[in-house]
Enzyme design. Sequence first.
Site, PDB file in Angstrom:
ATOM      1  N   LYS A 198       0.845  -1.252  -0.242  1.00  0.00           N
ATOM      2  CA  LYS A 198      -0.002  -0.079   0.053  1.00  0.00           C
ATOM      3  C   LYS A 198       0.990   1.233   0.030  1.00  0.00           C
ATOM      4  O   LYS A 198       1.708   1.257   0.786  1.00  0.00           O
ATOM      5  CB  LYS A 198      -0.743  -0.153   1.478  1.00  0.00           C
ATOM      6  N   THR A 229     -10.725  -7.591  13.212  1.00  0.00           N
ATOM      7  CA  THR A 229     -12.202  -6.965  12.880  1.00  0.00           C
ATOM      8  C   THR A 229     -12.620  -7.354  11.391  1.00  0.00           C
ATOM      9  O   THR A 229     -13.410  -7.052  10.984  1.00  0.00           O
ATOM     10  CB  THR A 229     -11.924  -5.673  12.733  1.00  0.00           C
TER      11      THR A 229
HETATM   12  C1  R5P Z   1      -1.533  -7.555  11.621  1.00  0.00           C
HETATM   13  O1  R5P Z   1      -0.171  -7.499  11.917  1.00  0.00           O
HETATM   14  C2  R5P Z   1      -2.052  -8.827  11.330  1.00  0.00           C
HETATM   15  O2  R5P Z   1      -1.143  -9.680  10.755  1.00  0.00           O
HETATM   16  C3  R5P Z   1      -3.359  -8.914  10.738  1.00  0.00           C
HETATM   17  O3  R5P Z   1      -3.324  -8.478   9.246  1.00  0.00           O
HETATM   18  C4  R5P Z   1      -4.345  -8.090  11.611  1.00  0.00           C
HETATM   19  O4  R5P Z   1      -4.295  -8.315  12.999  1.00  0.00           O
HETATM   20  C5  R5P Z   1      -5.706  -8.439  11.254  1.00  0.00           C
HETATM   21  O5  R5P Z   1      -6.471  -7.433  11.883  1.00  0.00           O
HETATM   22  P1  R5P Z   1      -7.971  -7.058  11.261  1.00  0.00           P
HETATM   23  O6  R5P Z   1      -8.778  -8.223  10.872  1.00  0.00           O
HETATM   24  O7  R5P Z   1      -8.572  -6.074  12.450  1.00  0.00           O
HETATM   25  O8  R5P Z   1      -7.760  -6.204  10.338  1.00  0.00           O
END
Ligand code: R5P
Length: 302
Positions: A198, A229
């Site tokens: 990104k 989430t």
């Molecule tokens: C981030 O470092 C993790 O690898 C996941 O991508 C993240 O925790 C996912 O969180 P969410 O579902 O809230 O976007």
Amino acid sequence: MNYELVVLGGSNGEHLAIALSNIGGFELGVVEVKKFPDGETYVRVLTDVTNRRVIYINSLQRNVNDAVFETILTIDALRDLGTKEVIAVIPYMSYARQDARFNSGEAISIHTLAKMFKMVKVDHLITIDMHLHRIHDPSNLFGANFHNITGVRELAKYFKKSHEIENTVIIGPDEEAEQWAKVMAEELGGLEYSVLEKTRLSAERVIVEIRGVNVRGRNVIIVDDIISTGGTIVEAVKALRELGAREIMVGAVHPLLVENAYNRLLRLRLRDLVGTNTILSPISIVDVTPAIHNALTAIIKH
Ligand code: R5P
């Protein structure tokens, strides 16, 4: 049955303790966990653990702080009761994402949690795809022989069994997920893999690119460690569709699925959405017990 070994499950680990006892032929012990009316946690080990090697398994999620305290109380009780060895299996280690002081004054939560494990003393600590981005010496941090294993191979086996995977590309939703994309791609016979990158051009404009592979007209499996989430997956699916991907499948090791994440993901109309049973959820289809059993086999031989 090996009488020296006993496996115990905490409130979020009983399903895995039962499965491990079946696969490994370990006695399945019992720990009673209750709440006092004032909210305090009560733990009582009902199995004889004196002079035995105990495998204690619990994921630190759902009621996170309760799960943490239950785990620490149980391990401390096991020590007091004269166990010969404690092998703690914490499939989902909470607080691992707060592994630095991102803003001044913040608690570095995983350091505090690690100190609690160090205090009660475990001999071996097995975790699954723990967020270790800024932790370089986990054995020292937790005061235990530390083994971080992966659930991604089990996810890959599921995709191989359930779908045609030709013309499929493996994508990590961010750069940190490259490690999981690589394992998944290897396990699926050397598929191409990459991550989404990104770049923020302005407050309103973000471009998402993939280096090295083209997803146009191809199926994609997105792989990540955690779905919390669901925001990361929603963004990734949107970007991949804009880049011309055909069918999209998602596999994540730890399906936390907080708040309305499950419905958010259902709305994406994915070809498949699966997680492992490190955490029980509506998508916990893939069993990580074989991966845990492999790690235990190597430990208990000694
Ligand atoms: C981030 O470092 C993790 O690898 C996941 O991508 C993240 O925790 C996912 O969180 P969410 O579902 O809230 O976007």
